[in-house]
Design an enzyme around this catalytic site. Structure first.
Site, PDB file in Angstrom:
ATOM      1  N   ASP A  61       0.841  -1.200   0.000  1.00 32.77           N
ATOM      2  CA  ASP A  61       0.000   0.000   0.000  1.00 32.77           C
ATOM      3  C   ASP A  61       0.876   1.251   0.000  1.00 32.77           C
ATOM      4  OD1 ASP A  61      -2.225   1.619   0.136  1.00 32.77           O
ATOM      5  OD2 ASP A  61      -2.499   1.362   2.296  1.00 32.77           O
ATOM      6  N   LYS A  63       0.352   3.849  -2.382  1.00 32.66           N
ATOM      7  CA  LYS A  63      -0.430   4.979  -2.900  1.00 32.66           C
ATOM      8  C   LYS A  63       0.427   5.861  -3.815  1.00 32.66           C
ATOM      9  CE  LYS A  63      -3.502   5.084   1.143  1.00 32.66           C
ATOM     10  NZ  LYS A  63      -2.775   4.117   2.010  1.00 32.66           N
ATOM     11  N   ASP A  66       2.636  10.151  -8.990  1.00 32.28           N
ATOM     12  CA  ASP A  66       3.757  10.868  -9.591  1.00 32.28           C
ATOM     13  C   ASP A  66       3.534  10.884 -11.095  1.00 32.28           C
ATOM     14  OD1 ASP A  66       6.396  12.016 -10.020  1.00 32.28           O
ATOM     15  OD2 ASP A  66       7.009  11.084  -8.129  1.00 32.28           O
ATOM     16  N   ASN A  69       5.896   8.037 -15.996  1.00 26.22           N
ATOM     17  CA  ASN A  69       7.141   7.291 -16.158  1.00 26.22           C
ATOM     18  C   ASN A  69       7.699   6.836 -14.808  1.00 26.22           C
ATOM     19  OD1 ASN A  69       9.431   6.444 -17.977  1.00 26.22           O
ATOM     20  ND2 ASN A  69      10.542   7.796 -16.573  1.00 26.22           N
ATOM     21  N   THR A  70       7.646   7.714 -13.829  1.00 25.94           N
ATOM     22  CA  THR A  70       8.145   7.369 -12.498  1.00 25.94           C
ATOM     23  C   THR A  70       7.299   6.277 -11.860  1.00 25.94           C
ATOM     24  OG1 THR A  70       9.052   9.586 -12.176  1.00 25.94           O
ATOM     25  CG2 THR A  70       8.613   8.294 -10.193  1.00 25.94           C
ATOM     26  N   THR A 117      -9.903   7.708   3.563  1.00 24.24           N
ATOM     27  CA  THR A 117     -10.986   7.577   4.545  1.00 24.24           C
ATOM     28  C   THR A 117     -10.869   8.581   5.687  1.00 24.24           C
ATOM     29  OG1 THR A 117      -9.737   5.794   5.616  1.00 24.24           O
ATOM     30  CG2 THR A 117     -11.460   5.146   4.072  1.00 24.24           C
ATOM     31  N   ARG A 178     -14.170  -0.602  11.336  1.00 22.48           N
ATOM     32  CA  ARG A 178     -14.011  -0.688  12.786  1.00 22.48           C
ATOM     33  C   ARG A 178     -15.100  -1.586  13.362  1.00 22.48           C
ATOM     34  NH1 ARG A 178      -9.856   1.193  11.699  1.00 22.48           N
ATOM     35  NH2 ARG A 178      -8.785   3.017  12.518  1.00 22.48           N
ATOM     36  N   GLN A 187      -9.981   8.193  11.414  1.00 22.44           N
ATOM     37  CA  GLN A 187     -10.832   7.877  10.277  1.00 22.44           C
ATOM     38  C   GLN A 187     -12.121   8.695  10.359  1.00 22.44           C
ATOM     39  OE1 GLN A 187      -9.734   5.975   7.941  1.00 22.44           O
ATOM     40  NE2 GLN A 187      -8.147   4.742   8.881  1.00 22.44           N
TER      41      GLN A 187
END
Length: 227
Positions: A61, A63, A66, A69-70, A117, A178, A187
């Site tokens: 994870d 996320k 960018d 290409n990166t 979230t 939860r 959250q």
């Protein structure tokens, strides 16, 4: 899918040495193990490989967000680490999502994160995304699936709308879960595990309610029993 297979346990620890007792305890009771930014920043691909040795697919994870290409190169490196799932931010745009899918290759499912979230309507408005979170989530989900993402990450509040928008194919992964009575922490948009699955979640990500439980394995079994 068995109820236990729907649970992804988050390894939210600063090192794998700290995470390992927890990971070994919960691995037999869950479907996936998640390596997030804290652990990956400390130990890199070694953390993914160590988690994978416990016999469960690893959800990396990161996320990513960018230029295409990166992100393509980063996704290629993530695939080489042994991750089975990888997150990118849908807000990076269709070309970035396409690049992530290319880089990850056929063995890794790219999941697009829609709206975190921790954000509510006021927080979204402050960054220029006016309107209810659901509208932004659905728009980003459609964009990402159209660009080839194999799944979507969204809160339990939007999962039913996302399923209706993208159809039955994409994997819907839902954090912000939860158990009844548990603290929300940071959250903003949360639900119980059973509520999330009833709304259409394929996988629920559970972090602190498992990590902080006196018996994490028993806590995982209790969540599975309620699904």
């Amino acid at each position: 899918m068995k109820p236990s297979e729907r649970i992804c346990a988050a390894l939210d620890f600063p090192t794998f040495a700290a995470a390992e007792p927890f990971a070994r305890a919960v691995a037999p009771e869950v479907g996936l193990l998640k390596v997030g930014l804290e652990l990956f920043a400390a130990e890199g691909p070694a953390a993914v490989r160590a988690a994978a040795r416990l016999g469960r697919p690893v959800f990396l994870d990161l996320k990513l967000h960018d230029i295409p290409n990166t992100v393509e190169g980063a996704a290629r490196s993530a695939a080489a680490s042994g991750a089975a799932l990888l997150t990118v931010h849908a807000a990076g745009g269709a070309e970035m999502v396409k690049a992530a899918v290319r880089g990850a290759g056929p063995g890794v499912r790219v999941l697009a994160v829609t709206v975190l979230t921790s954000l509510d309507a006021a927080a979204l408005d402050a960054v220029g995304l006016a309107g209810p979170p659901e509208a932004a989530v659905v728009r980003l989900a459609r964009l990402a699936v159209g660009a080839g993402a194999g799944g979507i990450v969204c809160s339990p509040h939007e999962v039913a709308a996302v399923r209706a928008a993208v159809g039955p194919g994409p994997l819907l992964v839902v954090p912000g879960v939860r158990p009844a009575g548990a603290a929300k922490g940071d959250q903003a948009r949360v639900a119980t595990p059973a509520e999330a699955v009833r709304a259409g979640a394929d996988v629920i990500v559970v972090g602190r309610p498992l990590r902080d439980a006196p018996d994490p394995a028993a806590a995982a079994r209790a969540i599975a029993a309620g699904l």
